[in-house]
Design a protein around this motif. Sequence first.
Motif, mmCIF file in Angstrom:
data_model
loop_
_atom_site.group_PDB
_atom_site.id
_atom_site.type_symbol
_atom_site.label_atom_id
_atom_site.label_comp_id
_atom_site.label_asym_id
_atom_site.label_seq_id
_atom_site.Cartn_x
_atom_site.Cartn_y
_atom_site.Cartn_z
ATOM 1 N N MET A 45 34.208 65.446 -27.120
ATOM 2 C CA MET A 45 34.095 64.057 -27.510
ATOM 3 C C MET A 45 35.472 63.429 -27.342
ATOM 4 N N MET A 83 37.383 61.207 -28.547
ATOM 5 C CA MET A 83 37.396 60.428 -29.774
ATOM 6 C C MET A 83 38.563 59.452 -29.830
ATOM 7 N N TRP A 141 28.741 58.198 -32.759
ATOM 8 C CA TRP A 141 29.214 59.452 -33.337
ATOM 9 C C TRP A 141 29.362 59.201 -34.824
ATOM 10 N N ASN A 181 30.052 61.189 -38.916
ATOM 11 C CA ASN A 181 30.383 62.330 -39.748
ATOM 12 C C ASN A 181 30.213 61.907 -41.206
ATOM 13 N N TRP A 216 30.939 66.297 -37.205
ATOM 14 C CA TRP A 216 30.593 65.211 -36.291
ATOM 15 C C TRP A 216 29.275 65.482 -35.576
ATOM 16 N N SER A 217 28.461 64.441 -35.453
ATOM 17 C CA SER A 217 27.201 64.492 -34.713
ATOM 18 C C SER A 217 27.078 63.255 -33.846
ATOM 19 N N PHE A 218 26.390 63.404 -32.736
ATOM 20 C CA PHE A 218 26.123 62.287 -31.840
ATOM 21 C C PHE A 218 24.673 61.881 -32.023
ATOM 22 N N LYS A 262 19.822 63.967 -31.457
ATOM 23 C CA LYS A 262 21.029 64.412 -32.161
ATOM 24 C C LYS A 262 21.720 65.427 -31.267
ATOM 25 N N ASP A 263 22.980 65.166 -30.999
ATOM 26 C CA ASP A 263 23.801 66.061 -30.175
ATOM 27 C C ASP A 263 23.142 66.387 -28.833
ATOM 28 N N GLU A 310 32.604 55.024 -31.824
ATOM 29 C CA GLU A 310 32.007 54.753 -30.527
ATOM 30 C C GLU A 310 30.563 54.260 -30.637
ATOM 31 N N PHE A 343 26.540 62.467 -24.419
ATOM 32 C CA PHE A 343 26.967 63.478 -25.380
ATOM 33 C C PHE A 343 28.056 64.374 -24.795
ATOM 34 N N ASP A 354 30.436 63.639 -22.776
ATOM 35 C CA ASP A 354 31.556 62.825 -22.287
ATOM 36 C C ASP A 354 31.413 62.385 -20.846
#
Length: 184
Positions: free
Chosen positions: A1, A3, A34, A36, A95-97, A115-116, A160, A177, A179
């Motif tokens: 990620m 970030m 993203w 958390n 952290w999760s996407f 998710k992710d 993001e 996810f 990148d």
Amino acid sequence: MGMSKPMVFDRVNDYVTVGSYESVYNGNFTLAMWLNPTNVGTTYQQLFGANDSAGGGGGIQFSIRPDGGVELYFTSGTATVDQSSSSVFSTGDGWSFLVMTYKPNTSNTGYNLYKDGSLIKDETTPDWSSDTPDIDRAFTIGAYNDGSPIGANFGGCINEVSLWGTEFTLAQVQELFNDGVPLD
């Protein structure tokens, strides 16, 4: 990620207000972020949404429920969709996407929740795109805003946040996810 600096929310009074995108209600869209969360299991925590000031006239709410599920709530004032999935988040997950897509006006109108990079919910819903919601509030990240006191504050970090006027495919979600690098 890749970030950048995340937005940090304290569950007390932190939120970010961004522009209004009423076109979301009349076509395909994808919302990605993203996140958390620091404390799951006490109350609703709104991630992203916009509502009218009178209540009941229209809105979208994308939230974490007290049980760690994710809830998508749409209302146009006449049609309401309230869909959720359970056990998506727990305190300490890191952290999760999270990505949500919506596709109206098709034989399979509905939304997908990822998710992710993995599909966790594929839901057929009523098509509410022909109803025009009365939205007079800007989108808010990290709290619920209908003109009354801000509430349902999020605790943790969000980064993001992106909104597109198209429905992404699973491959596109996985590329985001990862990148921007397509997965084999």
